[in-house]
Design a protein around this motif. Sequence first.
Motif, PDB file in Angstrom:
ATOM      1  N   GLN A 188       0.782  -1.231   0.000  1.00  0.00           N
ATOM      2  CA  GLN A 188       0.000   0.000   0.000  1.00  0.00           C
ATOM      3  C   GLN A 188       0.817   1.286   0.000  1.00  0.00           C
ATOM      4  OE1 GLN A 188       0.050  -2.349   2.460  1.00  0.00           O
ATOM      5  NE2 GLN A 188      -0.632  -1.522   4.407  1.00  0.00           N
ATOM      6  N   LEU A 189       2.129   1.185   0.100  1.00  0.00           N
ATOM      7  CA  LEU A 189       2.961   2.385  -0.005  1.00  0.00           C
ATOM      8  C   LEU A 189       3.401   2.639  -1.445  1.00  0.00           C
ATOM      9  CD1 LEU A 189       5.160   2.121   3.215  1.00  0.00           C
ATOM     10  CD2 LEU A 189       2.868   3.116   2.902  1.00  0.00           C
ATOM     11  N   GLY A 190       3.082   1.715  -2.359  1.00  0.00           N
ATOM     12  CA  GLY A 190       3.340   1.923  -3.778  1.00  0.00           C
ATOM     13  C   GLY A 190       4.792   1.867  -4.185  1.00  0.00           C
ATOM     14  N   GLN A 191       5.625   1.148  -3.424  1.00  0.00           N
ATOM     15  CA  GLN A 191       7.063   1.124  -3.682  1.00  0.00           C
ATOM     16  C   GLN A 191       7.544  -0.109  -4.428  1.00  0.00           C
ATOM     17  OE1 GLN A 191       9.018   3.900  -2.867  1.00  0.00           O
ATOM     18  NE2 GLN A 191       6.901   4.594  -2.643  1.00  0.00           N
ATOM     19  N   GLY A 192       6.641  -1.026  -4.781  1.00  0.00           N
ATOM     20  CA  GLY A 192       7.041  -2.238  -5.481  1.00  0.00           C
ATOM     21  C   GLY A 192       7.506  -3.338  -4.551  1.00  0.00           C
ATOM     22  N   ASP A 193       7.293  -3.164  -3.239  1.00  0.00           N
ATOM     23  CA  ASP A 193       7.701  -4.163  -2.260  1.00  0.00           C
ATOM     24  C   ASP A 193       6.709  -4.169  -1.098  1.00  0.00           C
ATOM     25  OD1 ASP A 193       8.332  -2.018  -0.490  1.00  0.00           O
ATOM     26  OD2 ASP A 193      10.384  -1.937  -1.198  1.00  0.00           O
ATOM     27  N   THR A 194       7.045  -4.887  -0.045  1.00  0.00           N
ATOM     28  CA  THR A 194       6.196  -4.913   1.147  1.00  0.00           C
ATOM     29  C   THR A 194       6.982  -4.510   2.392  1.00  0.00           C
ATOM     30  OG1 THR A 194       6.609  -7.283   1.408  1.00  0.00           O
ATOM     31  CG2 THR A 194       4.601  -6.650   0.202  1.00  0.00           C
ATOM     32  N   THR A 195       7.976  -3.662   2.211  1.00  0.00           N
ATOM     33  CA  THR A 195       8.795  -3.181   3.311  1.00  0.00           C
ATOM     34  C   THR A 195       8.120  -1.977   3.970  1.00  0.00           C
ATOM     35  OG1 THR A 195      10.802  -3.907   2.167  1.00  0.00           O
ATOM     36  CG2 THR A 195      11.077  -2.279   3.929  1.00  0.00           C
ATOM     37  N   ASP A 196       7.951  -2.031   5.300  1.00  0.00           N
ATOM     38  CA  ASP A 196       7.373  -0.912   6.041  1.00  0.00           C
ATOM     39  C   ASP A 196       8.307   0.294   5.996  1.00  0.00           C
ATOM     40  OD1 ASP A 196       6.303  -3.174   8.671  1.00  0.00           O
ATOM     41  OD2 ASP A 196       5.368  -2.723   6.748  1.00  0.00           O
ATOM     42  N   ARG A 197       7.744   1.502   6.043  1.00  0.00           N
ATOM     43  CA  ARG A 197       8.546   2.731   6.005  1.00  0.00           C
ATOM     44  C   ARG A 197       8.139   3.668   7.146  1.00  0.00           C
ATOM     45  NH1 ARG A 197       9.144   0.189   1.547  1.00  0.00           N
ATOM     46  NH2 ARG A 197      10.656   0.734  -0.018  1.00  0.00           N
TER      47      ARG A 197
ATOM     48  N   ALA B  46      -4.478  14.707 -13.508  1.00  0.00           N
ATOM     49  CA  ALA B  46      -5.067  15.901 -14.121  1.00  0.00           C
ATOM     50  C   ALA B  46      -5.875  15.583 -15.376  1.00  0.00           C
ATOM     51  CB  ALA B  46      -3.970  16.914 -14.433  1.00  0.00           C
ATOM     52  N   ASN B  47      -5.663  14.406 -15.970  1.00  0.00           N
ATOM     53  CA  ASN B  47      -6.407  13.998 -17.166  1.00  0.00           C
ATOM     54  C   ASN B  47      -7.606  13.116 -16.833  1.00  0.00           C
ATOM     55  OD1 ASN B  47      -4.598  15.288 -19.025  1.00  0.00           O
ATOM     56  ND2 ASN B  47      -3.120  13.710 -18.468  1.00  0.00           N
ATOM     57  N   GLY B  48      -7.898  12.934 -15.542  1.00  0.00           N
ATOM     58  CA  GLY B  48      -9.034  12.132 -15.115  1.00  0.00           C
ATOM     59  C   GLY B  48      -8.775  10.642 -15.038  1.00  0.00           C
ATOM     60  N   ARG B  49      -7.534  10.209 -15.229  1.00  0.00           N
ATOM     61  CA  ARG B  49      -7.206   8.786 -15.126  1.00  0.00           C
ATOM     62  C   ARG B  49      -7.099   8.391 -13.653  1.00  0.00           C
ATOM     63  NH1 ARG B  49      -3.621   9.851 -20.013  1.00  0.00           N
ATOM     64  NH2 ARG B  49      -2.415  10.979 -18.477  1.00  0.00           N
ATOM     65  N   VAL B  50      -7.539   7.167 -13.359  1.00  0.00           N
ATOM     66  CA  VAL B  50      -7.486   6.653 -11.997  1.00  0.00           C
ATOM     67  C   VAL B  50      -6.384   5.609 -11.892  1.00  0.00           C
ATOM     68  CG1 VAL B  50      -8.762   5.425 -10.190  1.00  0.00           C
ATOM     69  CG2 VAL B  50      -9.954   7.076 -11.672  1.00  0.00           C
ATOM     70  N   PHE B  51      -5.586   5.714 -10.842  1.00  0.00           N
ATOM     71  CA  PHE B  51      -4.524   4.759 -10.546  1.00  0.00           C
ATOM     72  C   PHE B  51      -4.773   4.210  -9.150  1.00  0.00           C
ATOM     73  CE2 PHE B  51      -2.965   7.702 -13.641  1.00  0.00           C
ATOM     74  CZ  PHE B  51      -2.288   6.900 -14.540  1.00  0.00           C
ATOM     75  N   ALA B  52      -4.469   2.924  -8.947  1.00  0.00           N
ATOM     76  CA  ALA B  52      -4.715   2.290  -7.657  1.00  0.00           C
ATOM     77  C   ALA B  52      -3.560   1.369  -7.301  1.00  0.00           C
ATOM     78  CB  ALA B  52      -6.023   1.500  -7.725  1.00  0.00           C
ATOM     79  N   TRP B  53      -3.361   1.145  -6.001  1.00  0.00           N
ATOM     80  CA  TRP B  53      -2.333   0.223  -5.531  1.00  0.00           C
ATOM     81  C   TRP B  53      -2.692  -0.261  -4.131  1.00  0.00           C
ATOM     82  CZ3 TRP B  53      -1.962   5.429  -5.926  1.00  0.00           C
ATOM     83  CH2 TRP B  53      -1.551   6.168  -4.827  1.00  0.00           C
ATOM     84  N   GLY B  54      -2.091  -1.381  -3.727  1.00  0.00           N
ATOM     85  CA  GLY B  54      -2.339  -1.968  -2.420  1.00  0.00           C
ATOM     86  C   GLY B  54      -3.155  -3.237  -2.513  1.00  0.00           C
ATOM     87  N   TYR B  55      -3.879  -3.538  -1.446  1.00  0.00           N
ATOM     88  CA  TYR B  55      -4.641  -4.773  -1.337  1.00  0.00           C
ATOM     89  C   TYR B  55      -5.750  -4.830  -2.390  1.00  0.00           C
ATOM     90  CZ  TYR B  55      -7.361  -8.560   0.650  1.00  0.00           C
ATOM     91  OH  TYR B  55      -8.033  -9.739   0.830  1.00  0.00           O
ATOM     92  N   ASN B  56      -5.918  -6.014  -3.014  1.00  0.00           N
ATOM     93  CA  ASN B  56      -6.894  -6.169  -4.091  1.00  0.00           C
ATOM     94  C   ASN B  56      -7.624  -7.510  -4.008  1.00  0.00           C
ATOM     95  OD1 ASN B  56      -8.199  -5.258  -6.460  1.00  0.00           O
ATOM     96  ND2 ASN B  56      -6.763  -6.356  -7.764  1.00  0.00           N
ATOM     97  N   GLY B  57      -7.760  -8.060  -2.813  1.00  0.00           N
ATOM     98  CA  GLY B  57      -8.358  -9.369  -2.640  1.00  0.00           C
ATOM     99  C   GLY B  57      -9.802  -9.484  -3.091  1.00  0.00           C
ATOM    100  N   TYR B  58     -10.499  -8.366  -3.216  1.00  0.00           N
ATOM    101  CA  TYR B  58     -11.894  -8.361  -3.642  1.00  0.00           C
ATOM    102  C   TYR B  58     -12.072  -7.657  -4.984  1.00  0.00           C
ATOM    103  CZ  TYR B  58     -12.096  -9.380   1.309  1.00  0.00           C
ATOM    104  OH  TYR B  58     -11.870  -9.928   2.544  1.00  0.00           O
ATOM    105  N   GLY B  59     -10.973  -7.363  -5.662  1.00  0.00           N
ATOM    106  CA  GLY B  59     -11.046  -6.670  -6.947  1.00  0.00           C
ATOM    107  C   GLY B  59     -11.276  -5.185  -6.825  1.00  0.00           C
TER     108      GLY B  59
ATOM    109  N   PHE C 141       4.458   6.829 -10.465  1.00  0.00           N
ATOM    110  CA  PHE C 141       3.300   6.416 -11.256  1.00  0.00           C
ATOM    111  C   PHE C 141       3.742   6.003 -12.648  1.00  0.00           C
ATOM    112  CE2 PHE C 141       1.512   8.733  -7.811  1.00  0.00           C
ATOM    113  CZ  PHE C 141       0.276   8.142  -7.593  1.00  0.00           C
ATOM    114  N   PRO C 142       2.907   5.217 -13.364  1.00  0.00           N
ATOM    115  CA  PRO C 142       3.245   4.842 -14.738  1.00  0.00           C
ATOM    116  C   PRO C 142       3.499   6.078 -15.591  1.00  0.00           C
ATOM    117  CG  PRO C 142       1.340   3.599 -13.984  1.00  0.00           C
ATOM    118  CD  PRO C 142       1.619   4.650 -12.930  1.00  0.00           C
TER     119      PRO C 142
END
Length: 164
Positions: free
Chosen positions: A86-95, A135-148, A103-104
Motif C-alpha cells: 500500500q505504499l506503492g514502492q514495489g515491495d512490502t517493506t514498512d517505512r 489531471a487527465n481524469g485517469r485513476v490509478f490504484a495500488w495496495g490490497y486487491n483481494g476483492y477486486g 506512477f506509470p
Amino acid sequence: FYNESSRNGQAGLAFIFKSQIYVFGYGTTGTYSPYGLEGTNATTPKIVPVVNGPTGWNEIAAAPTSICALSNVGTVYCMGENSQGQLGQGDTTDRAQFVKVTFPGNAGLITKIYGVTNDGGSGSNTGDSYYAIDANGRVFAWGYNGYGQLGNGNTTTATTPVQT
C-alpha cells in the motif's frame, strides 16, 4: 483548530495546516510508525518532516496503519505499514518516513488521493488500498486487491500504482 485536510486511522490523526503535515496519536515501537511518531505516542501535534520532498501539501489519505500525502506539485508520498504494497514502492517493506510514489509514464500530475481500509465484511483489516486521480481524469490504484477493489480486472495485490 482549523485544518485544511485531515484523516484519521486507528493509530491517530494526521492533518495539513499551512502546507505542513502534522500528526498526533499512537506511535508503534516496531519497525514502522504509521504516522511518523517513531515509537512514541504524541499527545500534541507534531510536524512530519519529508526528506527531499516538496515544500507544501494539499491533501492526505489514511488507513489504519499507513498514510499518503498529495504535494502542492502533484506528487504523492506514503509511509507506514506496507504488508500489501500500500505504499506503492514495489515491495512490502514498512517505512517510517514518507517515500515518493512513482506512477506509470502516462500519468499526469496527481490532483486527488483516497485511502480505503479493506475487510470484506470481516471487521478486521485485511489490507489498505490507495487511489489517485491525475489531471487527465485517469485513476490509478495500488495496495490490497483481494476483492477486486483496485478495478483493474483481477484480484492480485498491486505494490505499485496501476491504471484502472
